[in-house]
Scaffold this active site. Structure first.
Site: not given
Ligand code: ASP
Length: 403
Positions: A214, A242, A244-245, A265-266, A268
């Protein structure tokens, strides 16, 4: 306590005592610029495998982060808003195929690209977000437009794209988002999935970089306004539809002038369940935690639920936190000292980290050296922190070596 005799115009004669910083504060020196500004960016938690990080690649990642920092910082430096700065920084990263957002977005299980983005204004608590857009070159610009020109906070899919078209936002063919590396990551994940289903037991090395990524930015402008912006292609092999966050206000993005601005980031799903970005703000507001403590606490909650990732946060005083629990997080920050006098002007502290926690320690040390050459640092160093001008950079408890 800080003092810079030359810069403050108080030439120091031998034997003359040093005038303390408290006496050259802005209230008795109208020429002194006090407004703090700051910008932090991330290019996603989960970096490229150390063994695949060639010097050339590292230069490319670092250059991308530098370009984004510069784009945002130039706006802040000219007195522009934190909203404009975060939008500009994120846009640069969206245009860079190295990062999972815009141009470099990952693929869904159907082989399409579906992007999410959001932006939040900490002054008015206004926000704009888009989900699952497939043809928007710069989703962050559309998120900003949703905030500024629609009565809504979030638009998704075809509705978001129709709104974009009606407002002159650039749409592109899906081909624009094709990158070989992201396509290969999808194939690898599909093969691993198939393998798991058949019980063949082949081992696949799926890195965090293969799975997700992200980009994001948080900023404090000269008027004390905070903003956060985040954009992503989501997770590789995600189900079509889908979300995400990233576009969920309070989960992947949050800004509030009373506390801080946050971009996450991560994984989500876990950041949504932990309401992670808002959690940082809430911990500061209701428990009085410092931004570094609150950011770490919120990330720990994500981890307890089973998620990995990182976040960046800046508070209303310009303090910055960049914790992560993955093998690395592309990140960078730039800030200006509050007591920087006009003739030394921008005491620029600009760092980018394409990789690995070990950089933290080095950067903090380099940063201290940089400031020492500009200021005499008269305070004692606390055990866990080194004074950098009037800022403290918290060092990691243990020094970790890069792989
Ligand atoms: N947070 C993002 C998502 O889940 C992906 C990411 O940040 O790595 O879409």
């Amino acid at each position: 306590m800080l003092f810079n005799a030359a810069a403050s115009g108080l030439a120091q004669k031998p034997g003359q005592s040093v005038k303390p910083a408290s006496e050259i504060r802005p209230d008795n020196n109208p020429n002194m610029e006090t407004k703090k500004i700051g910008l932090a960016i991330h290019g996603g938690a989960g970096t490229i495998e150390r063994s695949k990080m060639t010097p050339e690649k590292e230069r490319e990642y670092r250059a991308g982060l530098e370009r984004a920092l510069t784009a945002g910082y130039e706006i802040l430096k000219r007195g522009g808003s934190s909203l404009d700065a975060t939008e500009a920084a994120v846009r640069v990263l969206e245009d860079d195929p190295h990062f999972n957002a815009g141009r470099g977005s990952v693929f869904t299980s159907a082989g399409t690209n579906e992007m999410d983005a959001s932006i939040m204004d900490g002054k008015a608590l206004k926000a704009g977000a888009v989900g699952s857009v497939q043809h928007i070159k710069n989703p962050i610009n559309l998120a900003r437009l949703v905030m500024d020109k629609s009565p809504h906070v979030m638009l998704d899919c075809a509705g978001a794209e129709a709104f974009a078209k009606a407002n002159g936002i650039e749409l592109v063919d899906q081909k624009y988002f094709f990158t070989q590396e992201r396509w290969d990551a999808l194939q690898k994940m599909k093969a691993a999935e198939k393998d798991r289903a058949s019980g063949a037991g082949t081992s696949f090395l799926i890195t965090d970089q293969d799975r997700h990524g992200t980009v994001g930015a948080v900023a404090l402008d000269k008027d004390g306004n905070l903003a956060a912006a985040t954009s992503t292609g989501g997770t590789t092999n995600k189900m079509p539809g889908r979300i995400g966050d990233t576009p969920v206000i309070g989960a992947g993005t949050y800004a509030n002038n009373q506390t801080c601005a946050v971009s996450c980031t991560g994984d989500g799903e876990y950041f949504i369940r932990a309401v992670a970005a808002h959690e940082v703000s809430a911990l500061m507001q209701y428990r009085g935690l410092k931004v570094q403590e609150a950011a770490q606490d919120a990330l720990d909650t994500v981890k307890q639920l089973g998620g990995t990732g990182g976040l960046i946060a800046i508070d209303k005083n310009g303090e910055i936190a960049l914790p992560f629990n993955t093998n690395g997080m592309y990140r960078g920050w730039v800030s200006r000292l509050p007591l920087a006098p006009p003739d030394t002007n921008w005491i620029l502290n600009k760092k980018t980290f394409p990789d690995a926690p070990a950089f933290d320690t080095n950067a903090a040390t380099q940063c201290c050296q940089h400031f020492r050459s500009s200021f005499r640092v008269l305070t004692k160093k606390p055990a866990s922190a080194r004074r950098c001008g009037s800022r403290s950079i918290i060092l990691p408890p243990t020094r970790r070596k890069a792989n």
